[in-house]
Design a protein around this motif. Sequence first.
Motif, PDB file in Angstrom:
ATOM      1  N   ARG A   1      -3.870 -10.951 -29.158  1.00 46.28           N
ATOM      2  CA  ARG A   1      -2.738 -10.835 -28.222  1.00 46.28           C
ATOM      3  C   ARG A   1      -2.582 -11.438 -27.009  1.00 46.28           C
ATOM      4  NH1 ARG A   1       0.358  -5.316 -29.193  1.00 46.28           N
ATOM      5  NH2 ARG A   1       2.160  -6.352 -29.228  1.00 46.28           N
ATOM      6  N   LEU A   2      -1.820 -12.354 -26.726  1.00 44.14           N
ATOM      7  CA  LEU A   2      -1.835 -13.003 -25.170  1.00 44.14           C
ATOM      8  C   LEU A   2      -0.775 -12.572 -24.435  1.00 44.14           C
ATOM      9  CD1 LEU A   2      -3.013 -15.498 -23.703  1.00 44.14           C
ATOM     10  CD2 LEU A   2      -1.356 -16.615 -24.557  1.00 44.14           C
ATOM     11  N   SER A   3      -0.952 -12.102 -23.218  1.00 43.79           N
ATOM     12  CA  SER A   3      -0.140 -11.624 -22.435  1.00 43.79           C
ATOM     13  C   SER A   3       0.578 -12.608 -21.567  1.00 43.79           C
ATOM     14  CB  SER A   3      -0.668 -10.605 -21.360  1.00 43.79           C
ATOM     15  OG  SER A   3      -1.118  -9.317 -22.045  1.00 43.79           O
ATOM     16  N   SER A   4       1.875 -12.562 -21.421  1.00 43.32           N
ATOM     17  CA  SER A   4       2.666 -13.527 -20.465  1.00 43.32           C
ATOM     18  C   SER A   4       2.826 -13.154 -19.283  1.00 43.32           C
ATOM     19  CB  SER A   4       4.224 -13.796 -21.213  1.00 43.32           C
ATOM     20  OG  SER A   4       4.897 -14.718 -20.542  1.00 43.32           O
ATOM     21  N   THR A   5       2.100 -13.698 -18.173  1.00 39.52           N
ATOM     22  CA  THR A   5       2.203 -12.997 -17.025  1.00 39.52           C
ATOM     23  C   THR A   5       3.006 -13.257 -15.971  1.00 39.52           C
ATOM     24  OG1 THR A   5       0.747 -15.199 -16.274  1.00 39.52           O
ATOM     25  CG2 THR A   5      -0.434 -12.964 -17.191  1.00 39.52           C
ATOM     26  N   GLY A   6       4.336 -13.665 -16.454  1.00 37.03           N
ATOM     27  CA  GLY A   6       5.531 -13.952 -15.556  1.00 37.03           C
ATOM     28  C   GLY A   6       6.248 -12.740 -15.243  1.00 37.03           C
ATOM     29  N   PHE A   7       5.842 -11.531 -15.856  1.00 35.29           N
ATOM     30  CA  PHE A   7       6.397 -10.339 -15.966  1.00 35.29           C
ATOM     31  C   PHE A   7       5.449  -9.167 -15.882  1.00 35.29           C
ATOM     32  CE2 PHE A   7       9.277  -6.820 -17.402  1.00 35.29           C
ATOM     33  CZ  PHE A   7      10.638  -7.091 -16.833  1.00 35.29           C
TER      34      PHE A   7
ATOM     35  N   PRO B   1       0.873  -1.334   0.053  1.00 35.25           N
ATOM     36  CA  PRO B   1      -0.074  -0.029   0.059  1.00 35.25           C
ATOM     37  C   PRO B   1       0.844   1.253   0.006  1.00 35.25           C
ATOM     38  CG  PRO B   1      -0.052  -0.918   2.144  1.00 35.25           C
ATOM     39  CD  PRO B   1       0.734  -1.756   1.306  1.00 35.25           C
ATOM     40  N   GLY B   2       0.355   2.201  -0.780  1.00 35.79           N
ATOM     41  CA  GLY B   2       1.338   3.424  -0.857  1.00 35.79           C
ATOM     42  C   GLY B   2       2.304   3.546  -1.713  1.00 35.79           C
ATOM     43  N   TYR B   3       2.398   2.494  -2.463  1.00 30.27           N
ATOM     44  CA  TYR B   3       3.717   2.502  -3.555  1.00 30.27           C
ATOM     45  C   TYR B   3       2.897   2.968  -4.857  1.00 30.27           C
ATOM     46  CZ  TYR B   3       7.006   0.407  -0.690  1.00 30.27           C
ATOM     47  OH  TYR B   3       7.787   0.000   0.378  1.00 30.27           O
ATOM     48  N   ASP B   4       3.704   3.428  -5.697  1.00 27.35           N
ATOM     49  CA  ASP B   4       2.968   3.774  -6.939  1.00 27.35           C
ATOM     50  C   ASP B   4       3.046   2.908  -8.032  1.00 27.35           C
ATOM     51  OD1 ASP B   4       2.605   6.522  -5.965  1.00 27.35           O
ATOM     52  OD2 ASP B   4       4.718   7.334  -6.482  1.00 27.35           O
ATOM     53  N   TYR B   5       4.029   1.953  -8.042  1.00 28.76           N
ATOM     54  CA  TYR B   5       4.456   0.986  -8.965  1.00 28.76           C
ATOM     55  C   TYR B   5       4.559  -0.501  -8.327  1.00 28.76           C
ATOM     56  CZ  TYR B   5       4.818   4.863 -12.379  1.00 28.76           C
ATOM     57  OH  TYR B   5       4.510   6.012 -13.013  1.00 28.76           O
ATOM     58  N   SER B   6       4.527  -1.552  -9.119  1.00 32.79           N
ATOM     59  CA  SER B   6       5.110  -2.852  -8.227  1.00 32.79           C
ATOM     60  C   SER B   6       5.469  -3.568  -9.495  1.00 32.79           C
ATOM     61  CB  SER B   6       4.133  -3.488  -7.552  1.00 32.79           C
ATOM     62  OG  SER B   6       2.828  -3.865  -8.431  1.00 32.79           O
ATOM     63  N   LEU B   7       6.396  -4.421  -9.700  1.00 31.04           N
ATOM     64  CA  LEU B   7       6.793  -5.255 -10.669  1.00 31.04           C
ATOM     65  C   LEU B   7       7.017  -6.690 -10.067  1.00 31.04           C
ATOM     66  CD1 LEU B   7       8.368  -5.757 -13.511  1.00 31.04           C
ATOM     67  CD2 LEU B   7      10.539  -5.398 -12.165  1.00 31.04           C
ATOM     68  N   TRP B   8       6.173  -7.478 -10.725  1.00 32.90           N
ATOM     69  CA  TRP B   8       6.123  -8.978 -10.534  1.00 32.90           C
ATOM     70  C   TRP B   8       7.037  -9.771 -11.494  1.00 32.90           C
ATOM     71  CZ3 TRP B   8       5.002 -12.703  -7.024  1.00 32.90           C
ATOM     72  CH2 TRP B   8       5.214 -14.008  -7.411  1.00 32.90           C
ATOM     73  N   ILE B   9       7.944 -10.301 -11.048  1.00 37.01           N
ATOM     74  CA  ILE B   9       8.577 -11.059 -11.861  1.00 37.01           C
ATOM     75  C   ILE B   9       8.912 -12.627 -11.434  1.00 37.01           C
ATOM     76  CG2 ILE B   9      10.010  -9.482 -13.130  1.00 37.01           C
ATOM     77  CD1 ILE B   9      12.438 -10.046 -11.682  1.00 37.01           C
ATOM     78  N   ASP B  10       8.399 -13.626 -12.287  1.00 36.83           N
ATOM     79  CA  ASP B  10       8.520 -14.973 -11.875  1.00 36.83           C
ATOM     80  C   ASP B  10       9.998 -15.454 -11.346  1.00 36.83           C
ATOM     81  OD1 ASP B  10       5.756 -15.413 -12.101  1.00 36.83           O
ATOM     82  OD2 ASP B  10       6.059 -16.550 -14.082  1.00 36.83           O
ATOM     83  N   ALA B  11      10.107 -16.327 -10.728  1.00 39.90           N
ATOM     84  CA  ALA B  11      11.451 -16.853 -10.062  1.00 39.90           C
ATOM     85  C   ALA B  11      12.357 -17.256 -11.462  1.00 39.90           C
ATOM     86  CB  ALA B  11      11.313 -17.653  -9.102  1.00 39.90           C
ATOM     87  N   ALA B  12      11.752 -17.605 -12.463  1.00 42.16           N
ATOM     88  CA  ALA B  12      12.664 -17.968 -13.533  1.00 42.16           C
ATOM     89  C   ALA B  12      13.354 -16.823 -14.224  1.00 42.16           C
ATOM     90  CB  ALA B  12      11.687 -18.488 -14.621  1.00 42.16           C
ATOM     91  N   TYR B  13      13.081 -15.549 -13.932  1.00 40.91           N
ATOM     92  CA  TYR B  13      13.647 -14.315 -14.389  1.00 40.91           C
ATOM     93  C   TYR B  13      14.809 -13.820 -13.499  1.00 40.91           C
ATOM     94  CZ  TYR B  13       9.955 -13.712 -17.667  1.00 40.91           C
ATOM     95  OH  TYR B  13       8.845 -13.654 -18.733  1.00 40.91           O
TER      96      TYR B  13
END
Length: 191
Positions: free
Chosen positions: A119-125, A43-55
């Motif tokens: 188009r299909l999004s890849s959701t690991g990133f 909470p309170g953050y402007d952005y977040s980045l999720w990357i799967d452990a494979a990256y």
Amino acid sequence: EHKTPPAPWSECGIGRPLSSDGADPWAVCQARMIKHRPDLWLPGYDYSLWIDAAYRLDVSPLDLVAEMPADADICVLEHPDRSNIRQEGAELVRLGMVPQGVIDDQLHLLRVFADRQTRLSSTGFLLRRHSAKVTQFNETWATEFTLGGHTRDQMTFDAVADANGIVVHFLRGHYRDNPYAKWFPNRRRRS
């Protein structure tokens, strides 16, 4: 030995927040709920980045934010091999990851979107700009995931984004070849 992360990274502990309806999302699936609901843990953050452990991230997260168009809510990598959830579902069945009946049920519910998806999004990133609209998307995506009957959240991402008016921007490249991160496949077949 514990090391302090370099700037601009900061370390955040992951607690057990309750969702707005009082449910305990931790009981559903720990990693997926962190992925789906960064608004609960950050909470309170402007952005977040999720990357799967494979990256392995090879650029500063600030470089990614700078590349995000002003009108984009979420940035992703495009799937290099499939362009819609019908193809994704067929691949999940082919790999034995999800039974055909479960995919058929999900595609029946998503058929209007599936018929026009290109188009299909890849959701690991996933780079997200935090806003009320993105929080609503997060909540809906988490709910759809728990109703899907399997552990592949890529099947609902694009449909939920579309239904919530989310502007998805495709970054350069795809999960196997992009200028942001190196992908290291594990031994299991992935979709």
